[in-house]
Every structure is written in C-alpha cells, then in structure tokens.
Design a protein around this motif. Structure first.
Motif, PDB file in Angstrom:
ATOM      1  N   LEU A  52     -18.290  22.905   2.931  1.00 22.43           N
ATOM      2  CA  LEU A  52     -17.739  23.220   1.615  1.00 22.43           C
ATOM      3  C   LEU A  52     -16.235  22.998   1.708  1.00 22.43           C
ATOM      4  O   LEU A  52     -15.527  23.748   2.390  1.00 22.43           O
ATOM      5  N   ARG A  53     -15.740  21.953   1.066  1.00 22.68           N
ATOM      6  CA  ARG A  53     -14.304  21.623   1.087  1.00 22.68           C
ATOM      7  C   ARG A  53     -13.673  22.250  -0.145  1.00 22.68           C
ATOM      8  O   ARG A  53     -13.744  21.718  -1.249  1.00 22.68           O
ATOM      9  N   VAL A  54     -13.037  23.386   0.050  1.00 19.58           N
ATOM     10  CA  VAL A  54     -12.521  24.138  -1.099  1.00 19.58           C
ATOM     11  C   VAL A  54     -11.322  23.430  -1.705  1.00 19.58           C
ATOM     12  O   VAL A  54     -11.147  23.444  -2.924  1.00 19.58           O
ATOM     13  N   THR A  55     -10.489  22.815  -0.872  1.00 19.95           N
ATOM     14  CA  THR A  55      -9.528  21.816  -1.353  1.00 19.95           C
ATOM     15  C   THR A  55      -9.453  20.692  -0.330  1.00 19.95           C
ATOM     16  O   THR A  55      -9.526  20.926   0.876  1.00 19.95           O
ATOM     17  N   PRO A  56      -9.282  19.451  -0.807  1.00 21.97           N
ATOM     18  CA  PRO A  56      -9.105  18.327   0.100  1.00 21.97           C
ATOM     19  C   PRO A  56      -7.645  18.220   0.526  1.00 21.97           C
ATOM     20  O   PRO A  56      -6.768  18.885  -0.027  1.00 21.97           O
ATOM     21  N   SER A  57      -7.389  17.354   1.501  1.00 21.61           N
ATOM     22  CA  SER A  57      -6.020  17.133   1.966  1.00 21.61           C
ATOM     23  C   SER A  57      -5.286  16.219   1.001  1.00 21.61           C
ATOM     24  O   SER A  57      -4.965  15.059   1.297  1.00 21.61           O
ATOM     25  N   GLN A  58      -5.034  16.757  -0.176  1.00 22.40           N
ATOM     26  CA  GLN A  58      -4.277  16.075  -1.226  1.00 22.40           C
ATOM     27  C   GLN A  58      -3.263  17.059  -1.785  1.00 22.40           C
ATOM     28  O   GLN A  58      -3.504  18.277  -1.806  1.00 22.40           O
ATOM     29  N   PHE A  59      -2.144  16.582  -2.266  1.00 22.51           N
ATOM     30  CA  PHE A  59      -1.073  17.456  -2.730  1.00 22.51           C
ATOM     31  C   PHE A  59      -1.408  18.093  -4.087  1.00 22.51           C
ATOM     32  O   PHE A  59      -2.101  17.514  -4.924  1.00 22.51           O
ATOM     33  N   ILE A 112      -1.966  26.702  -7.693  1.00 23.79           N
ATOM     34  CA  ILE A 112      -1.880  25.744  -6.605  1.00 23.79           C
ATOM     35  C   ILE A 112      -0.852  26.218  -5.579  1.00 23.79           C
ATOM     36  O   ILE A 112      -0.181  27.235  -5.760  1.00 23.79           O
ATOM     37  N   GLY A 113      -0.687  25.443  -4.505  1.00 26.66           N
ATOM     38  CA  GLY A 113       0.345  25.721  -3.510  1.00 26.66           C
ATOM     39  C   GLY A 113       0.227  27.118  -2.928  1.00 26.66           C
ATOM     40  O   GLY A 113      -0.849  27.541  -2.493  1.00 26.66           O
ATOM     41  N   GLY A 114       1.342  27.839  -2.926  1.00 30.38           N
ATOM     42  CA  GLY A 114       1.363  29.190  -2.370  1.00 30.38           C
ATOM     43  C   GLY A 114       0.462  30.163  -3.091  1.00 30.38           C
ATOM     44  O   GLY A 114       0.210  31.262  -2.584  1.00 30.38           O
ATOM     45  N   GLY A 115      -0.042  29.783  -4.265  1.00 25.16           N
ATOM     46  CA  GLY A 115      -1.018  30.630  -4.959  1.00 25.16           C
ATOM     47  C   GLY A 115      -2.378  30.606  -4.297  1.00 25.16           C
ATOM     48  O   GLY A 115      -3.233  31.457  -4.575  1.00 25.16           O
TER      49      GLY A 115
END
Length: 271
Positions: A52-59, A112-115
């Motif tokens: 399960l990829r909760v976020t990919p390695s994308q900005f 996103i980010g630090g959130g």
C-alpha cells in the motif's frame, strides 16, 4: 491418570488464544475494504511485493487509505494494531512520513508536506513516523515518532531517540495499543519483527471523548513536499479491542507452567 490430564491441560493452554481481528492484510495484492484517497494506491515495490503506497516519491503529494466501513471499537474504544512499513526511493532527503490514524471520516486526506496527510483531520488520533525536520514542533529531528490529536501535527508526545532510522529503506515494524479502561496509548517500534517489551511512547488520552463515537475509520495518511519518498505499508493487522499483537497471554503461560510443574511432581511421586 493425573499425568494425562496435566499434559492435556498444557497442550490446550499452549494453543493460540483467539482474539478479535477485524482487519488483516498480509500484503496488498488486493485492497478490497480500503478507501484510497488522493495519491494513495496499490503498488509493487523493489522486491516485487504488493504494498500500500500511501504516497509515491513525488513532490507535494498527500494520500490516505482508510477502512471503507467504520469499525466499532470495543471497551471504551480500545484497539490494538501492528504494521510493517518501509520508506524508500527518497528524493531531496526524503519526506514527510507516515501516520497511523483513527478518525471519523473515510474519504479524506489532510495537508501535504509537513502535514503528513493528517493536518486538519478533526476528531482523530494519529501516530506519526516522521522523516523530516520541520523545526521545534518536530523536536528539531528528522527521525522521530509523535502522537497527534485532532488533526494537529504539533505532537502531544514525541520521541526523537528512535531505535531505527526511518529513512533506512528497510522494513520497520510498529505496534500501537490503546486500553480504553485506563486511557493509555502506547507505541512500539523495531527494526525486527519482534515486539519490544518497553514502549517508545506512552500517553494518557480519553479517546472516546476525542472521537465522540465508538465507530471509527482506521488507516494511514502520508504527505510529501519539496522532498519525497515512497511511503509503503507492507502488512497490517488491526484488532477492535485491546489485544496487543505478538504479546504472549500471561495467564495462559502461568497456568502452563503450573501444569508442567505438576507433571514433574507426579513423576517424582511414582519414582
């Protein structure tokens, strides 16, 4: 006759003790039962595993995955969970981490980010595994675990002295337990599939009051910003009661010892 009875007792007590398991993913070849939001998706990692990829390695991404139906938590919203996860494919240093979340809405993701995909989710508790230093709120650490309440990423409890490096690219293991009878929330973390005896974090919170309902959605959030990584969950088990995963049953082990001692005593009496 006594020897046979004691042996039967010992064998029965050595058997696994059943406990309520409401969610079990040994892998994520199927994500049936999960609501995937924003950037979250089923994926294949570098070892050809279904994750399960909760976020990919994308900005600048945010993602979440929650149970499609609410789980009714027992005994003052108690629960226990264990999951394996892996941060890999780091870009610009790797960020921003993964959060295990218990909340009251299924089809949402936070900032996103630090959130970390958690910021802004009300009526919730989140345990963040954060691999980016966002300053004082993170204890000035890019390798920390924190307990978050009601969509705030200013952790109410924080540990920056972890036994592992979150950005190691290796599988890590987490255990989270909440006993609604004592209001105690405990977090454990290891680089091996062996439950630590001591908790990494412990915090007292009335989760029933935080959630406002015993019916909750459970799952994960993640986020990336100007740095990124694949935030993968490898496996996951969730129990809707306080039944810590991988913890031996103390009473069963005690009675097993009594039974085995009785067997030895019976042998001596016959000698």
């Amino acid at each position: 006759m006594f020897r046979i009875s004691a042996l039967a007792l010992a064998m029965s007590l050595a058997a696994p003790v059943a406990s309520a398991t409401t969610i079990l993913f040994n892998d994520f070849s199927s994500v049936a039962g999960l609501q995937l939001n924003n950037a979250a998706a089923a994926a294949t990692d570098g070892s050809s595993r279904s994750v399960l990829r909760v976020t990919p390695s994308q900005f600048n991404q945010a993602g979440s995955a929650f149970s499609t139906t609410a789980v009714t938590l027992g005994a003052n919203v108690s629960f226990s969970t264990k999951f394996a996860f892996n941060f890999n494919g780091q870009r610009a240093g790797g960020a921003d981490g993964l959060v295990f979340v218990v909340q009251t809405v299924s089809n949402t993701a936070g900032g996103i980010g630090g959130g970390i995909g958690y910021l802004g989710l009300p009526n919730s508790v989140g345990i963040e595994f954060d691999n980016w230093n966002n300053g004082g709120g993170d204890g000035n650490s890019d390798n920390h675990v924190g307990i978050d309440i009601n969509g705030s990423v200013s952790s109410v409890a924080l540990n920056t002295a972890l036994p592992v490096t979150l950005d190691s690219g290796t599988d890590l293991f987490a255990w989270i337990d909440y006993d609604g009878n004592t209001d105690q929330l405990e977090v454990r973390l290891s680089g091996t599939n062996s439950r630590p005896a001591a908790s990494l974090l412990a915090y007292n919170v009335d989760l029933a009051a935080v959630l406002g309902t015993p019916n909750a959605f459970v799952g994960f959030t993640s986020g990336t910003g100007a740095a990124a990584a694949n935030h993968d969950v490898i496996s996951w088990e969730f129990r809707d009661t306080f039944a810590p995963v991988d913890l031996p049953e103390p009473m069963s082990l005690t009675l097993l010892g009594v039974a085995l001692a009785s067997m030895g005593l019976a042998r001596r009496h016959r000698a």
